[in-house]
Scaffold this active site. Structure first.
Site, PDB file in Angstrom:
ATOM      1  N   GLY A 265       0.801  -1.214   0.000  1.00 35.05           N
ATOM      2  CA  GLY A 265       0.000   0.000   0.000  1.00 35.05           C
ATOM      3  C   GLY A 265       0.836   1.267   0.000  1.00 35.05           C
ATOM      4  O   GLY A 265       0.661   2.138  -0.847  1.00 35.05           O
ATOM      5  N   ALA A 266       1.748   1.353   0.964  1.00 35.35           N
ATOM      6  CA  ALA A 266       2.540   2.566   1.095  1.00 35.35           C
ATOM      7  C   ALA A 266       3.664   2.315   2.084  1.00 35.35           C
ATOM      8  O   ALA A 266       3.701   1.269   2.734  1.00 35.35           O
ATOM      9  CB  ALA A 266       1.667   3.723   1.593  1.00 35.35           C
ATOM     10  N   MET A 267       4.586   3.275   2.191  1.00 38.86           N
ATOM     11  CA  MET A 267       5.742   3.090   3.058  1.00 38.86           C
ATOM     12  C   MET A 267       6.088   4.384   3.777  1.00 38.86           C
ATOM     13  O   MET A 267       6.180   5.440   3.162  1.00 38.86           O
ATOM     14  CB  MET A 267       6.933   2.600   2.216  1.00 38.86           C
ATOM     15  CG  MET A 267       8.215   2.409   2.996  1.00 38.86           C
ATOM     16  SD  MET A 267       8.047   1.122   4.268  1.00 38.86           S
ATOM     17  CE  MET A 267       9.124   1.787   5.529  1.00 38.86           C
ATOM     18  N   GLU A 268       6.319   4.252   5.088  1.00 35.91           N
ATOM     19  CA  GLU A 268       6.451   5.405   5.975  1.00 35.91           C
ATOM     20  C   GLU A 268       7.849   5.996   6.064  1.00 35.91           C
ATOM     21  O   GLU A 268       8.216   6.560   7.100  1.00 35.91           O
ATOM     22  CB  GLU A 268       5.995   4.984   7.374  1.00 35.91           C
ATOM     23  CG  GLU A 268       6.931   4.000   8.128  1.00 35.91           C
ATOM     24  CD  GLU A 268       6.549   2.529   8.011  1.00 35.91           C
ATOM     25  OE1 GLU A 268       5.876   2.173   7.020  1.00 35.91           O
ATOM     26  OE2 GLU A 268       6.923   1.740   8.887  1.00 35.91           O
ATOM     27  N   HIS A 301      -2.304   6.252   8.314  1.00 34.80           N
ATOM     28  CA  HIS A 301      -1.440   5.181   8.817  1.00 34.80           C
ATOM     29  C   HIS A 301       0.040   5.549   8.649  1.00 34.80           C
ATOM     30  O   HIS A 301       0.814   5.500   9.609  1.00 34.80           O
ATOM     31  CB  HIS A 301      -1.776   3.888   8.082  1.00 34.80           C
ATOM     32  CG  HIS A 301      -0.976   2.709   8.517  1.00 34.80           C
ATOM     33  ND1 HIS A 301      -1.440   1.800   9.436  1.00 34.80           N
ATOM     34  CD2 HIS A 301       0.270   2.285   8.178  1.00 34.80           C
ATOM     35  CE1 HIS A 301      -0.524   0.871   9.638  1.00 34.80           C
ATOM     36  NE2 HIS A 301       0.530   1.137   8.878  1.00 34.80           N
ATOM     37  N   GLU A 302       0.422   5.920   7.441  1.00 37.16           N
ATOM     38  CA  GLU A 302       1.849   6.207   7.207  1.00 37.16           C
ATOM     39  C   GLU A 302       2.282   7.444   7.986  1.00 37.16           C
ATOM     40  O   GLU A 302       3.379   7.481   8.537  1.00 37.16           O
ATOM     41  CB  GLU A 302       2.135   6.396   5.710  1.00 37.16           C
ATOM     42  CG  GLU A 302       1.671   5.260   4.806  1.00 37.16           C
ATOM     43  CD  GLU A 302       2.073   3.865   5.257  1.00 37.16           C
ATOM     44  OE1 GLU A 302       3.131   3.717   5.906  1.00 37.16           O
ATOM     45  OE2 GLU A 302       1.314   2.907   4.979  1.00 37.16           O
ATOM     46  N   GLU A 324       3.309  -1.891  13.767  1.00 37.75           N
ATOM     47  CA  GLU A 324       2.189  -2.087  12.844  1.00 37.75           C
ATOM     48  C   GLU A 324       0.844  -2.235  13.558  1.00 37.75           C
ATOM     49  O   GLU A 324      -0.142  -1.618  13.174  1.00 37.75           O
ATOM     50  CB  GLU A 324       2.452  -3.267  11.913  1.00 37.75           C
ATOM     51  CG  GLU A 324       3.635  -3.056  10.958  1.00 37.75           C
ATOM     52  CD  GLU A 324       3.525  -1.799  10.108  1.00 37.75           C
ATOM     53  OE1 GLU A 324       2.445  -1.186  10.058  1.00 37.75           O
ATOM     54  OE2 GLU A 324       4.550  -1.419   9.495  1.00 37.75           O
TER      55      GLU A 324
HETATM   56  N1  B3K Z   1       5.682  -0.574   6.771  1.00 41.01           N
HETATM   57  C1  B3K Z   1       5.203  -0.786   5.440  1.00 41.01           C
HETATM   58  C2  B3K Z   1       5.145  -2.219   5.035  1.00 41.01           C
HETATM   59  C3  B3K Z   1       6.410  -2.746   4.486  1.00 41.01           C
HETATM   60  C4  B3K Z   1       6.207  -4.116   3.906  1.00 41.01           C
HETATM   61  C5  B3K Z   1       7.486  -4.742   3.520  1.00 41.01           C
HETATM   62  N2  B3K Z   1       7.285  -6.025   2.874  1.00 41.01           N
HETATM   63  C6  B3K Z   1       3.869  -0.166   5.227  1.00 41.01           C
HETATM   64  C7  B3K Z   1       3.040   0.022   6.441  1.00 41.01           C
HETATM   65  O1  B3K Z   1       2.687  -0.896   7.150  1.00 41.01           O
HETATM   66  O2  B3K Z   1       2.757   1.153   6.747  1.00 41.01           O
HETATM   67 ZN    ZN Z   2       2.328   0.230   8.849  1.00 39.32          ZN
END
Ligand code: B3K
Ligand code: ZN
Length: 898
Positions: A265-268, A301-302, A324
């Protein structure tokens, strides 16, 4: 690209602190798609808290090693190997400069540095940074980063990295540079860079303490008109975290960048969140109400990770739920507050119901199979396989239980203490639990089991009313039932379960609650029982009449409740429970029970029939205009086929489909007039409004349309759907109309309207990849028939010029939609679905192991299926096991077959 080594199991018990620490990192990139040179200068020292090692072992993958220097002098004792770089006999404290080369253009794994649509992006969590440079790529090594990016100015006019921009300028030969500095120490998984032809929507806001912040949403130029909602969501997120948790944005600038090739979905990443376009781009013509809501949730979330994840991070990947689970909880609360504020319980309940549906359908299933693991896993082969429903959604439920135990204020005190103790550190789930315990003066030792025991707890309830004594006793028993082997091993003892309960009188009103030993009834008519033993009895006194219990209100713990309600009692709860979640729950129980009985009959070929009382209960909800439309939509939506199949002793997707279709048809025909009336009444004419109220009307109206499409004579539904399709000014209505047309067509051997709408939809949105994803997904999830099996359509669509296996969104829209969201068609008796699945897992494995491993999971519950399907599933799993290369897919299929 593939890892052929025997998979190594990584165990939580083996954690050891790193032998060396890295305090500062200066990275220089010469960005060229096929050959990017990375120069990495680090300040390295021995870790005083670790045992001595003379060699420095750095992780590295898919890198071409060029050179190493220590304190400016070339270092000969550096050996590159498949997993990294070993430097022999290094000093105690030194500056290390490494140069290496990587190939972003050929990186189809979308982990590390890669090219998408001609631009550069990175994804480092969990272990992608080692594909960019040699490093101690583990979350407990935190450093400050300075990043210099150099690239062709014409091809990559925008150069972004974490933190603040220090300087930028031109270089000879048409190149230019930018230098960024992130003032906060961070683990390598939070590093990011972006370079390319992008434009931004910008906004300046003042944070709580009055500091000015620059907010940017970066996209490709043609998408700029779809960024407003993401920006608004970001601003709302900033405000919410200040108001609810006193947490302020700590950087001067916060950037979101959208990319269309992305694994999740996305990355923080610190200050530079990178998003799948699906969770950024929206306008009414292209995005549904659900898309709008998802964008708000993911942006939140991010952003919330900036504190829960980035400022305080995980010591090791076993602690993943520390960030998470907590951040999912925060985004769920954010969405609930946005929908209903702190007090509109009905609006909040809508969000709660949606979240619990997902948990029960997906996480409970995970808990029942070979991938079952505790919220804090004990071991893994590939960490990317553990970004799971358990870590995320059950983890969020675990965090929610602290709030249920201590209230909002007590939870806030715990959070405050957590940040006071651990800001800037890499910590564990235990540290979080201790902060909550200490701030609230409570021993939470038993609560630890929520982190270490896998499987879904079952709470069975027995009640007894003593009219003479006016006592009502509730006996709760907890256990795990017949848990999956993977879960059973972890189960050690009873949990602390906050069990919320209410008692309802004959008139439907809540009764006062006074537990034995208390001097008076409490103010609240919901009581959270501290259920800590294997069996425990709670006795209420002064209970003037025999009550009906409302159990586990608001789903106060992630458990299965077993209580023998009669159909009449469930209908009563559906009509009266003051807890909106449990009102919905009563309807679900009623429907589930009925559907499972029918599925059992369908499996053995017995004719189906539905009790009139069930139809009557649904009719009451459908026609009760005092209930909010969004609640009615949720209450009238039957439990999903996947959830129902999972409840059977032996999953039988065909029987479940037959039963569910039978009920849908019955409800459609019996309540035809009411569905039509609801359809008319809840239209939203005029300009599109994105409010939760308007979305609720659309949801209910479109549900009515989908029921009408089930009518024995669907002519009227086809007419309504065609008209709705043509007149729609938003994607919610347009896609719902198309879906209704497709389903009406399936039941009646096709209709021209469906094909016309499908063709129109494609032409209309040809240039909008996210909408074309919907076009693929709608076809992959459509109802099939014996004459028109969906597998045929899917195979044909695989050859469509717009299909592209390398793009994860596109692969998901067609392949995952079919394999995971169309159970009746996927599990066709001839095994055609399984053969297709195996081919696609193998094909994806060579391109993108993370995405392949996700798809691989669609067969993991094979042992729970009806015997006629099991063999086909096993054969497909064995085929995959014999051919795949990545440890990602291997871990999944080997666990499934074990
Ligand atoms: N922290 C990332 C997820 C990374 C997944 C790596 N395979 C997104 C999230 O949970 O916000
Ligand atoms: Zn997350």
């Amino acid at each position: 690209m593939a890892d052929t080594a025997t998979p190594n199991v990584i165990r939580r018990a083996d954690y050891a602190p790193p032998a060396f620490l890295i305090d500062t990192v200066a990275l220089e990139f010469d960005l060229v798609p096929e050959r990017t040179v990375v120069r990495n200068t680090m300040r390295v020292r021995r870790n005083p808290d670790a045992s001595h090692a003379s060699n420095l072992e750095l992780m590295g993958e898919q890198l071409e090693f060029v050179s190493a220097a220590i304190d400016g002098v070339a270092f000969a004792n550096a050996h590159a190997h498949e997993h990294g770089l070993t430097l022999d006999n290094v000093p105690d404290n030194f500056e290390l400069t490494l140069t290496s080369i990587c190939n972003p253009a050929e990186n189809t794994t979308l982990s590390g540095l890669y090219v998408s649509g001609g631009n550069f992006f990175t994804q480092c969590e969990a272990e992608g940074f080692r594909r960019i440079t040699y490093f101690l790529d583990r979350p407990d090594v935190m450093a400050t980063f300075t990043v210099t990016l150099r690239a062709s100015k014409a091809d990559y006019p925008v150069l972004l990295s974490n933190g603040n921009l220090l300087e930028e300028g031109d270089l000879p030969d048409g190149r230019h540079f930018a230098r960024w500095e992130d003032p906060f120490r961070k683990p390598s998984y939070l590093f990011a860079l972006v370079a390319g032809k992008l434009v931004a929507l910008e906004e300046r806001v003042k944070s709580g303490s009055g500091k000015e912040k620059l907010l940017q949403v970066w996209v490709e130029p043609h998408d700029l008109d779809k960024t407003r909602h993401a920006m608004d969501s970001l601003i709302n997120s900033i405000r919410w975290d200040e108001a609810r948790f006193g947490l302020e944005l700590d950087l001067d600038r916060f950037m979101i960048v959208a990319v269309s090739d992305f694994n999740m979905g996305a990355m923080e990443n610190k200050g530079l969140n990178i998003f799948n376009t699906k969770y950024v781009l929206a306008n009414p013509e292209t995005a549904t109400d659900t898309d709008f809501a998802n964008i708000e949730a993911v942006v939140g979330h991010e952003y919330f990770h900036n504190w829960t994840g980035n400022r305080v991070t995980c010591r090791d990947w076993f602690q993943l739920s520390l960030k998470e689970g907590l951040t999912v909880f925060r985004d769920q609360e954010f969405s609930a507050d946005m929908a209903g504020g702190a007090t509109d319980e009905a609006a909040r309940a809508t969000k709660r119901i949606e979240d619990v549906r997902v948990l029960r359908q997906m996480q409970f299933a995970e808990d029942a199979g070979p991938m079952a693991h505790p919220v804090r896993p004990e071991s893994y082969v590939e960490i990317n396989n553990f970004y799971t429903m358990t870590v995320y959604e059950k983890g969020s439920e675990v965090v929610r239980m602290y709030q249920t135990l201590f209230g909002r204020d007590g939870f806030r005190k715990g959070m405050d203490l957590y940040f006071k103790r651990h800001d800037g550190q890499a910590v564990t789930c235990d540290d979080f639990r201790h902060a909550l315990a200490d701030a609230n003066g409570r021993d939470l030792a038993q609560f630890e089991r929520w982190y270490s025991q896998a499987g879904t707890p079952r709470v069975s309830v027995r009640t007894k009313y003593d009219a003479a004594q006016q006592r009502y006793s509730v006996t709760l028993t907890q256990g795990y039932g017949d848990a999956a082997p993977a879960a059973r091993e972890t189960q050690k003892g009873p949990l602390l379960i906050p069990f919320a309960i209410g008692l309802i009188g004959k008139d439907g009103a809540d009764l006062p609650l006074q537990l034995e030993g208390e001097t008076k009834a409490s103010n609240s008519t919901t009581r959270v029982l501290d259920f800590t033993q294997t069996e425990q009895t709670f006795t209420f006194v002064n209970v003037a009449q025999e009550p009906l219990p409302s159990l586990l209100r608001n789903f106060s713990a992630p458990v299965i409740v077993e209580y023998d309600y009669s159909a009449d009692q469930l209908a009563f709860l559906l009509a009266h429970d003051s807890d909106p979640f449990n009102r919905w729950e009563a309807g679900q129980r009623l429907a589930t029970r009925e559907l499972l009985t029918l599925a059992g009959r369908a499996a053995t070929g017995v004719p189906l029939q539905l009790d009139d009382s069930v139809v009557a209960a649904f009719a009451r909800v459908l026609t009760d205009e005092s209930l909010s439309p969004s609640f009615r939509e949720l209450a009238l939506m039957l439990p999903s086929e996947a959830y129902l199949a999972e409840q059977m002793a032996e999953s039988n997707p065909a029987a479940v489909h037959a039963a569910r279709q039978f009920v849908r048809k019955r409800l459609a025909n019996a309540l035809r007039k009411d569905w039509l009336a609801v359809y008319e009444k809840h239209r939203t004419p005029g300009a599109y409004e994105a409010t939760p109220e308007a979305a609720g009307h659309r949801a209910l109206k479109n549900l009515a349309l989908s029921y009408l499409a089930e009518l024995d004579d669907p002519a009227e539904a086809v007419r309504l759907a065609s008209a709705q399709y043509d007149a729609a000014n938003n994607m919610t209505d347009r896609s719902a109309a198309l879906s209704a047309l497709l389903n009406a067509a399936a039941a009646n051997g096709g209709n021209v309207e469906a094909q016309q709408a499908l063709d129109d939809f494609y032409r209309r949105f040809e240039k909008e990849p996210l909408v074309i994803d919907k076009w693929f997904a709608l076809q992959a999830t459509q109802r099939g028939s014996a004459q028109r099996p969906v597998i045929k359509i899917v195979r044909k669509l695989m050859a469509h010029p717009a299909f592209n296996l390398k793009n994860p969104n596109r692969a998901r829209s067609l392949i995952f939609s079919f394999c995971a969201a169309n159970p009746a068609q996927f599990h066709a008796e001839d095994g055609s679905g399984y053969a297709f699945w195996a081919d696609q897992v193998i094909a994806l494995d060579a391109i993108n192991p993370q995405v392949a491993a996700r798809l691989a999971r669609s067969l993991e519950l094979w042992r729970r299926f009806t015997p006629t399907l099991r063999d086909g599933m096993r054969t497909a799993l064995e085929k995959v096991a014999s051919q795949v290369k990545s440890r990602d897919v291997r871990e999944i299929v080997e666990k499934a077959l074990a």
